[in-house]
Design a protein around this motif. Structure first.
Motif, PDB file in Angstrom:
ATOM      1  N   GLY A 131       0.816  -1.218   0.000  1.00  0.00           N
ATOM      2  CA  GLY A 131       0.000   0.000   0.000  1.00  0.00           C
ATOM      3  C   GLY A 131       0.843   1.258   0.000  1.00  0.00           C
ATOM      4  N   GLN A 132       0.156   2.368  -0.020  1.00  0.00           N
ATOM      5  CA  GLN A 132       0.801   3.674  -0.066  1.00  0.00           C
ATOM      6  C   GLN A 132       1.077   4.192   1.344  1.00  0.00           C
ATOM      7  OE1 GLN A 132       1.661   5.426  -2.937  1.00  0.00           O
ATOM      8  NE2 GLN A 132       1.172   3.457  -3.885  1.00  0.00           N
ATOM      9  N   VAL A 133       2.096   5.012   1.460  1.00  0.00           N
ATOM     10  CA  VAL A 133       2.422   5.686   2.716  1.00  0.00           C
ATOM     11  C   VAL A 133       1.789   7.069   2.653  1.00  0.00           C
ATOM     12  CG1 VAL A 133       4.260   6.587   4.177  1.00  0.00           C
ATOM     13  CG2 VAL A 133       4.589   4.438   2.942  1.00  0.00           C
TER      14      VAL A 133
ATOM     15  N   GLY B 278      20.840   2.338  -7.425  1.00  0.00           N
ATOM     16  CA  GLY B 278      20.431   1.196  -6.615  1.00  0.00           C
ATOM     17  C   GLY B 278      21.295   1.014  -5.386  1.00  0.00           C
ATOM     18  N   SER B 279      22.594   1.154  -5.540  1.00  0.00           N
ATOM     19  CA  SER B 279      23.482   0.963  -4.385  1.00  0.00           C
ATOM     20  C   SER B 279      23.278   2.059  -3.344  1.00  0.00           C
ATOM     21  CB  SER B 279      24.945   0.888  -4.831  1.00  0.00           C
ATOM     22  OG  SER B 279      25.355   2.098  -5.417  1.00  0.00           O
ATOM     23  N   ARG B 280      22.991   3.292  -3.784  1.00  0.00           N
ATOM     24  CA  ARG B 280      22.722   4.374  -2.820  1.00  0.00           C
ATOM     25  C   ARG B 280      21.433   4.112  -2.045  1.00  0.00           C
ATOM     26  NH1 ARG B 280      24.182   7.760  -7.087  1.00  0.00           N
ATOM     27  NH2 ARG B 280      22.012   8.352  -7.392  1.00  0.00           N
ATOM     28  N   ILE B 281      20.382   3.712  -2.757  1.00  0.00           N
ATOM     29  CA  ILE B 281      19.092   3.460  -2.100  1.00  0.00           C
ATOM     30  C   ILE B 281      19.216   2.292  -1.128  1.00  0.00           C
ATOM     31  CG2 ILE B 281      16.721   2.676  -2.492  1.00  0.00           C
ATOM     32  CD1 ILE B 281      16.866   4.269  -5.190  1.00  0.00           C
TER      33      ILE B 281
ATOM     34  N   LEU C 174      12.543   3.342  -3.445  1.00  0.00           N
ATOM     35  CA  LEU C 174      12.641   1.881  -3.411  1.00  0.00           C
ATOM     36  C   LEU C 174      11.594   1.250  -4.322  1.00  0.00           C
ATOM     37  CD1 LEU C 174      13.812  -0.759  -2.315  1.00  0.00           C
ATOM     38  CD2 LEU C 174      12.219  -0.550  -0.390  1.00  0.00           C
ATOM     39  N   ASP C 175      10.366   1.743  -4.270  1.00  0.00           N
ATOM     40  CA  ASP C 175       9.310   1.222  -5.144  1.00  0.00           C
ATOM     41  C   ASP C 175       9.696   1.371  -6.616  1.00  0.00           C
ATOM     42  OD1 ASP C 175       7.776   0.525  -2.963  1.00  0.00           O
ATOM     43  OD2 ASP C 175       6.370   2.198  -3.147  1.00  0.00           O
ATOM     44  N   GLN C 176      10.247   2.532  -6.968  1.00  0.00           N
ATOM     45  CA  GLN C 176      10.654   2.762  -8.354  1.00  0.00           C
ATOM     46  C   GLN C 176      11.821   1.852  -8.740  1.00  0.00           C
ATOM     47  OE1 GLN C 176       9.111   4.715 -10.764  1.00  0.00           O
ATOM     48  NE2 GLN C 176      10.474   3.450 -11.997  1.00  0.00           N
ATOM     49  N   LEU C 177      12.759   1.664  -7.823  1.00  0.00           N
ATOM     50  CA  LEU C 177      13.895   0.787  -8.084  1.00  0.00           C
ATOM     51  C   LEU C 177      13.427  -0.649  -8.326  1.00  0.00           C
ATOM     52  CD1 LEU C 177      17.014   0.595  -8.191  1.00  0.00           C
ATOM     53  CD2 LEU C 177      16.933   0.036  -5.754  1.00  0.00           C
TER      54      LEU C 177
END
Length: 148
Positions: A73-75, A134-137, A113-116
């Protein structure tokens, strides 16, 4: 001095609340059945059964940040009585953020994170740890979860 010492509940007295079933108990066959105190009030579970009452099995305690970052779900965020409240699952699960800035950062990290993960689904061969974004997230999530 005199007084009473608060006792931890017995295993059969410990109960949790779910959105659809109300109170549930940890099944006696669960490895967590004898656990009488959890650092976080949130559990995730794999199986729910109903016999004499509703039980959950295969459960694990989960703390706030993993729940916010990886929960479905959404935050949502709103100001309530001067506090910034983050909510999941249409308000069923709510957390008070330390500040507006913390709430915004966590919400933005969840969006990233969702987009990644969407990018990974579109391109399964993508190595999340080797791409800079990706590594930063992932690094931020690991740091947040391990230092909370």
């Amino acid at each position: 001095s005199t007084g009473a010492v608060k006792m931890q509940p017995k295993a059969e007295e410990l109960k949790f609340i779910t959105k659809n079933d109300g109170y549930v108990h940890i099944h006696p066959s669960s490895v967590n059945y004898q656990t009488r105190h959890f650092e976080s009030p949130y559990l995730v579970y794999h199986e729910k059964i109903k016999t004499s009452r509703v039980f959950i099995r295969d459960c694990s305690m989960v703390s706030v940040y993993p729940l916010v970052l990886l929960g479905g779900g959404q935050v949502h965020m709103q100001l309530q009585k001067g506090k910034f409240v983050m909510s999941l699952d249409d308000g069923w699960i709510q957390f008070v953020a330390a500040s507006h800035q913390v709430a915004e950062l966590v919400k933005e990290l969840r969006c990233e994170l969702d987009q990644l993960l969407q990018d990974k689904i579109k391109n399964p061969s993508m190595d999340l740890c080797m791409c800079p974004r990706g590594s930063r997230i992932i690094g931020m999530i690991v740091k947040l979860v391990t230092t909370q």
